[in-house]
Design an enzyme around this catalytic site. Structure first.
Site, short mmCIF file in Angstrom:
data_model
loop_
_atom_site.label_atom_id
_atom_site.label_comp_id
_atom_site.label_asym_id
_atom_site.label_seq_id
_atom_site.Cartn_x
_atom_site.Cartn_y
_atom_site.Cartn_z
N HIS A 133 112.18 4.11 73.81
CA HIS A 133 110.86 4.22 74.42
C HIS A 133 109.75 4.14 73.38
O HIS A 133 109.90 4.57 72.24
CB HIS A 133 110.74 5.55 75.20
N HIS A 222 106.09 2.44 68.23
CA HIS A 222 107.39 2.21 67.62
C HIS A 222 108.49 2.75 68.53
O HIS A 222 108.22 3.49 69.48
CB HIS A 222 107.47 2.90 66.25
#
EC number: 3.1.4.-
Length: 283
Positions: A133, A222
């Site tokens: 995620h 990220h």
């Protein structure tokens, strides 16, 4: 499993298709039915079976906020899945880094990467074959009476999104706020960055209306792939950079993008319940 069903038919099945066999005489010794083969009960591609047989570190997790009755953890994020074509190359890189930094663990499942070095296929499955995620907001406590308005406002702000590509261009090392963990992550620095930052801003606006803390002022989108206890950022960063230099030397070219993923929507997890936030608007 069809073979298992055929060998161990249920007594309640259709008598026409499963006629009763002749009864043995009193002098006949009937051998007991052998147990089904283990491989039939546990398919080789089962991740759950793989995890059951692997060592999992018992880590005392430090809560980012205290547990309060009536509060639920809120997390808004973009789900990311790594294609099977990309996993092999990433797994090879992770093996090399783990050999230098053996304290690395797989994110979420907490399996030491060192226990997977002899089986690259298993490493691919356990470490890279799951949902990752990109966080669009901090993970914070949400009061039960705020849940409906939070989901409603997020949908209002984010429901119409265009598809775009997300390029993860570099390996980066992050440390959590209380320096209890170091994360080895893939960062978005070009393709998709502008769109993600707009989405973060929209989430921030909804958070503010609920008196919740906003995201970091300079967000760096990220996905985290591995973690280690404590702050070992200097060591891990040095090892990752060294391995990237070796990779560049072997391939003869600078790698512009490590992983590309299609934006697939936005999810909001509150407690254990998942809410789909956005719908796509095609180009």
């Amino acid at each position: 499993m069809e073979a298992l069903i055929a060998s161990y038919a249920d007594d309640s099945s259709d008598p026409e298709s499963n006629p009763t066999p002749p009864q043995p005489s009193a002098s006949t010794t009937v051998a007991p039915l052998p147990p089904p083969p283990v491989s039939l009960l546990h398919p080789p591609n089962s991740l759950e079976v793989s995890l059951d047989s692997l060592p999992i570190s018992q880590v005392n997790r430090v809560r980012s906020f205290p547990h309060v009755e009536g509060n639920y953890a809120l997390h808004v994020y973009i789900p990311v899945h790594i294609s099977s074509a990309t996993r092999k190359e990433l797994a090879t890189f992770l093996k090399k880094v783990t050999a230098l930094v053996p304290t690395l663990h797989a994110v979420d499942v907490d399996v030491p990467l060192s226990s997977l070095l002899k089986d690259e296929a298993l490493l691919e499955k356990v470490v890279l074959g799951r949902e990752f995620h990109i966080s669009l907001g901090r993970t914070v406590p949400l009061r039960v009476h705020q849940i409906n308005s939070m989901v409603s406002m997020l949908r209002q702000k984010l429901q119409f999104q265009r598809r775009y590509l997300i390029d993860f261009n570099k390996w980066e090392i992050f440390v959590n706020d209380d320096s209890t963990r170091t994360f080895m992550s893939l960062e978005v620095v070009a393709g998709g960055l502008a769109q993600i930052r707009k989405q973060i801003q929209a989430v921030n606006e909804v958070y503010k209306l609920h008196n919740l803390p906003e995201f970091y002022k300079d967000p760096r989108p990220h996905i985290s792939v591995a973690w280690a206890l404590g702050d070992i950022s200097d060591t891990l960063k040095r090892m990752v950079e060294e391995e990237m230099k070796k990779y560049t030397a072997r391939s003869g070219s600078q790698q512009k993008c490590i992983l590309t993923s299609k934006f697939s929507g936005i999810l909001c997890k509150i407690g254990n319940k998942m809410h789909e936030i956005c719908k796509f608007q095609e180009e």
